[in-house]
Design a protein around this motif. Structure first.
Motif, short mmCIF file in Angstrom:
data_model
loop_
_atom_site.label_atom_id
_atom_site.label_comp_id
_atom_site.label_asym_id
_atom_site.label_seq_id
_atom_site.Cartn_x
_atom_site.Cartn_y
_atom_site.Cartn_z
N PRO A 68 0.91 -1.04 -0.03
CA PRO A 68 0.13 0.26 0.12
C PRO A 68 0.88 1.57 -0.09
O PRO A 68 2.44 1.14 0.63
N LEU A 69 0.28 2.46 0.29
CA LEU A 69 0.96 3.96 -0.25
C LEU A 69 1.72 4.03 0.89
O LEU A 69 1.11 3.20 2.23
N ASP A 70 2.67 4.43 1.57
CA ASP A 70 3.72 5.03 2.40
C ASP A 70 3.88 3.88 3.45
O ASP A 70 3.18 3.82 5.01
N ALA A 71 4.28 2.55 2.56
CA ALA A 71 4.26 1.52 3.35
C ALA A 71 5.65 0.73 2.39
O ALA A 71 6.04 1.12 1.42
N ASP A 72 5.97 -0.28 3.14
CA ASP A 72 8.03 -0.86 2.72
C ASP A 72 7.84 -2.18 2.37
O ASP A 72 8.28 -2.87 2.32
N ARG A 73 6.38 -3.07 2.62
CA ARG A 73 6.83 -4.37 2.75
C ARG A 73 4.74 -4.36 2.37
O ARG A 73 3.70 -3.45 2.16
N GLU A 74 4.79 -6.00 1.67
CA GLU A 74 3.09 -6.04 0.96
C GLU A 74 2.70 -6.98 2.75
O GLU A 74 3.16 -7.31 3.27
N MET A 75 2.01 -6.82 1.79
CA MET A 75 0.32 -6.93 3.03
C MET A 75 -0.67 -7.60 2.56
O MET A 75 -1.28 -6.76 1.33
N THR A 76 -1.79 -7.89 3.11
CA THR A 76 -3.13 -8.47 2.98
C THR A 76 -4.10 -8.01 3.41
O THR A 76 -3.46 -6.32 3.93
N PRO A 77 -5.16 -7.60 2.86
CA PRO A 77 -6.16 -6.11 3.14
C PRO A 77 -6.23 -6.65 4.63
O PRO A 77 -6.61 -5.28 5.44
N ALA A 78 -6.30 -7.72 5.14
CA ALA A 78 -6.25 -7.44 6.52
C ALA A 78 -5.37 -6.74 7.97
O ALA A 78 -5.37 -6.56 8.63
N GLU A 79 -4.18 -7.06 6.82
CA GLU A 79 -2.82 -6.17 8.17
C GLU A 79 -2.74 -5.20 7.08
O GLU A 79 -3.07 -4.48 8.47
N VAL A 80 -3.48 -4.45 6.84
CA VAL A 80 -3.51 -3.12 5.74
C VAL A 80 -3.94 -1.80 6.93
O VAL A 80 -4.12 -1.41 7.66
N LEU A 81 -5.27 -3.11 7.74
CA LEU A 81 -6.32 -2.22 8.51
C LEU A 81 -5.80 -2.28 10.12
O LEU A 81 -6.50 -2.37 10.84
#
Length: 579
Positions: free
Chosen positions: A173-186
Motif C-alpha cells: 500500500p501507499l506509504d508502506a515498504d512491505r507487502e500486506m494482506t487487506p486484513a494486515e492493512v487494517l
C-alpha cells in the motif's frame, strides 16, 4: 462549512487575470466565497456553501471566476475519446459496495501545485459527497504502471473489480515498504486503521486488479505501484461506492478539474456481471463513463423577478444564465418560461430556486435595492423569542458564557458518547430525527437534547484555561408520530460547569438562580441517568411538572470527550420557566 486552500498564482494562471490577492478576495466574495485566512504555506483559505462542490479546487474556483469575468459563457462539456479500457465487475464484489465508475485521463501536466490541488480535491470530495469514503471513494493511479488484461478480439484493456478474502492477495500500500494482506492493512497501516470500520465485518473486501495483481483496496488505500507523481502524464481514475449517482458526480468534478489542466478525457466501459447487479442507469449490463449528460430544468420569468425583486428583460436573463455557466432558451408568449441546461459538474441544482440564485449572483446581489414590503402590519418580537432572550440574560447574569451551536449532530454524539441508548426513558433517549441523504455523518440529524453539544465544545476547548462555564438555549427535536410533521420541536436551556471543584451543588445553585429569576418553584428529586454519576443526579421539576435533569457527568462520558476535570450540568425545557 467547507474551506478550500487557493494558490493565487495558480488562480492567475487559470483565469488569465493578473489581479492582486485583495482583488481576488473581493471577486470571490461576490460569487459566494468568503476569505477565512491564510495557511502557513501562504495559501489563501476561502469558505463556501457546501452545495458548490465543484469549487473544492483551484480549478473549479477559477472556472467560476472566468464565468464571472465573462471570459467563458454557457455550458461547457469536455470532449471524450472512445473507450480503450473496461472495468469488469465480478459477482464476488461485496453487496455493501457494488458500484464503480471512472475515466482515463491523458496528457495531464502535473507540477507540484497541480498535484497538491488534485490531492486536496480528492480528500475534500471524500469528506463531503463521499461521506468520509463511506458512500464514495476515489482512487487516482498512474496508468503507465498498470497492465490491463487484454480483451482478445474486442481489443482494449480491462481491470477487474472483485472481492478478496481479508487474508488473501498481498500488495504494497501507499506509504508502506512491505507487502500486506487487506486484513494486515487494517491493523498495521495508519490509513488502514482510520478507515477499517468501512469494511470490517465483510466476508470479502473490495479490491481492484490488473493483470499483475491487486493495486487498489477501496475505500481504504491505493497500492504503491500506481502512485501518482509529478512525472505522471496518464491517469486512471476509479471510484467505488454505495450509490452510482454519487460516484458519477464525484468523477465529473475530478474530470473537469483535470480538463482545466489541459488533459484529454477518455471514456471507460463498466461491465456488470448481470442486469440485477447493474445500476438502473445501465444499458443491460454496461455503462459508459464518465457521465457528462446535461440536465435540464425550467423556471418561469415572473418567478425570477418575484424572488429577486427586479425587472429583467428575457434576453438579459439568458445572458445572466450564460454568465453562470448555464444555457437557457425561451419562447415568447403570455408566460415566458426558460428551459435551462445544467452542466454535469453542477451537483447542487435541484430546484428552480437554485437557478434563480445563479441569476441573482450573476446580476450582483449588491445591486439589489432594499424596499419596504407591501404589508400594513408592524413587526414585533415573538413571545418565544422574548422568553429565549430573557433566559439568555439570566444565564449570562449567573456567570455562563452564552453559546450558539449547530442543531444538526451525529447520532453517536447524542447516544453512544453520552452512554444513552435510543429508546431509554431518560432525557436524551428520545427517537432520533435522521436526515435523508446527509452530506456528512457529522450532521446526520437533529439533536434531541443540548448537553452533548456543550460537551463537544468543552472537548474542543481543552487547550483553553478553566473554569469554563457554558450555556445554550436552542432547538431540540425528536420523532413523534402524534405531530403533523412527525417531529416534535422544543427549546431547551442547558448549562455545564467545567472546573476542578465542579459539583452537583454548584449546578443546582445556578439552576435555583435561573428558576428564581422567572419566579417558578423548583424541586430536584433524585433519579438515575446513564450520563450522570449514580447518586449525583436528579430530575428537574418546575411548578410540579417534570422539566429536565441535573447532575455530575459520569467519568466515562468525561473520558469519551477527553476531559480531565469534573463537569456538572443541567438541561430543562425552556417553556417550563414561562410562569
Amino acid at each position: 462549512m467547507p474551506v478550500v486552500d487557493i494558490d493565487t498564482d495558480e488562480l492567475r494562471r487559470l483565469t488569465g487575470e493578473e489581479k492582486s490577492d485583495e482583488a481576488f478576495e473581493a471577486d470571490l466574495f461576490e460569487i459566494g466565497l468568503e476569505f477565512e485566512g491564510e495557511t502557513e504555506e501562504g495559501l489563501l483559505q476561502f469558505e463556501f456553501a457546501p452545495d458548490r462542490l465543484d469549487r473544492l479546487s483551484v480549478e473549479g474556483v477559477a472556472r467560476s471566476l472566468r464565468y464571472h469575468y465573462g471570459h467563458d459563457r454557457g455550458v461547457y462539456v469536455p470532449s471524450t475519446n472512445d473507450p480503450d479500457w473496461t472495468f469488469t465487475v465480478e459477482e464476488t464484489v461485496p453487496d455493501e459496495r457494488p458500484y464503480v465508475t471512472g475515466a482515463i485521463v491523458r496528457g495531464v501536466d502535473l507540477d507540484e501545485a497541480a498535484l497538491d490541488s488534485l490531492i486536496q480535491l480528492q480528500e475534500k470530495l471524500h469528506a463531503t459527497m463521499g461521506r468520509k469514503r463511506a458512500k464514495g471513494a476515489i482512487g487516482v493511479h498512474d496508468l503507465t504502471m498498470l497492465k490491463g488484461e487484454h480483451l482478445g478480439e474486442a481489443g482494449g484493456n480491462s481491470i477487474t473489480y472483485r472481492g478478496v478474502a481479508p487474508d488473501g492477495d498481498r500488495f504494497v500500500p501507499l506509504d508502506a515498504d512491505r507487502e500486506m494482506t487487506p486484513a494486515e492493512v487494517l491493523t498495521d497501516h495508519p490509513t488502514g486503521e482510520t478507515y477499517a470500520d468501512l469494511v470490517r465485518g465483510l466476508e470479502r473486501y473490495p479490491a481492484i486488479y490488473d493483470e499483475l495483481g491487486l493495486f487498489s483496496f477501496p475505500p481504504v488505500i491505493n497500492g504503491r505501484r500506481t502512485e501518482v507523481s509529478t512525472d505522471s502524464r496518464e491517469l486512471l481514475v476509479e471510484l467505488t461506492g454505495t450509490d452510482q449517482w454519487t460516484i458519477d458526480r464525484m468523477c465529473n468534478v475530478i474530470c473537469y478539474a483535470l480538463d482545466a489542466r489541459g488533459a484529454t478525457i477518455e471514456a471507460v466501459e463498466v461491465e456488470y456481471p448481470d442486469a440485477d447487479a447493474a445500476p438502473p442507469e445501465a444499458t443491460g449490463t454496461t455503462l459508459r463513463r464518465p457521465d457528462f449528460e446535461i440536465d435540464e430544468k425550467s423556471v418561469p420569468h415572473d418567478r425570477i423577478e418575484t424572488v429577486l425583486g427586479v425587472d429583467l428583460d428575457p434576453d438579459e436573463v439568458v445572458d445572466l444564465f450564460e454568465r453562470s455557466g448555464l444555457d437557457a432558451s425561451y419562447s415568447l408568449g403570455d408566460d415566458v418560461v426558460y428551459d435551462v441546461e445544467i452542466p454535469p459538474y453542477r451537483v447542487d441544482v435541484l430546484h428552480p430556486l437554485d437557478l434563480i440564485d445563479d441569476v441573482g449572483r450573476a446580476y450582483g446581489f449588491n445591486r439589489l435595492e432594499p424596499r419596504y414590503p407591501d404589508v400594513g402590519t408592524v413587526g414585533g418580537r415573538h413571545e418565544r423569542s422574548r422568553l429565549e432572550d430573557a433566559g439568555r440574560d439570566a444565564l449570562v447574569g449567573l456567570g455562563f458564557e452564552d453559546l450558539l451551536n449547530f442543531h444538526l449532530i451525529a447520532r453517536e454524539e447524542v447516544y453512544d458518547r453520552m452512554r444513552v441508548a435510543e429508546g431509554d426513558d431518560v432525557l436524551g433517549g428520545e427517537p432520533f430525527v435522521s436526515i435523508t441523504e446527509p452530506y456528512s455523518d457529522e450532521y446526520a440529524g437533529l439533536r434531541q437534547w443540548a448537553l452533548p453539544s456543550l460537551l463537544m465544545v468543552l472537548e474542543n476547548n481543552t487547550h483553553r484555561s478553566y473554569p469554563q462555564d457554558l450555556a445554550e438555549i436552542g432547538l431540540v427535536a425528536h420523532r413523534d408520530d402524534d405531530e403533523p410533521t412527525g417531529v416534535a420541536e422544543a427549546r431547551h436551556a442547558a448549562a455545564v460547569l467545567a472546573r476542578n471543584d465542579a459539583s452537583y451543588e454548584d449546578a443546582k445553585a445556578r439552576l435555583q438562580g435561573l428558576c428564581g429569576a422567572f419566579g417558578v418553584d423548583l424541586e430536584t428529586p433524585p433519579t438515575e441517568h446513564p450520563s450522570f454519576i449514580p447518586g449525583r443526579a436528579a430530575r428537574i421539576v418546575v411548578d410540579g411538572e417534570p422539566a429536565g435533569v441535573i447532575g455530575e457527568l459520569h467519568p466515562a462520558v468525561l473520558v469519551e470527550h477527553d476531559l480531565e476535570l469534573p463537569v456538572a450540568g443541567f438541561e430543562l425545557r425552556l417553556d417550563a420557566l414561562d410562569a
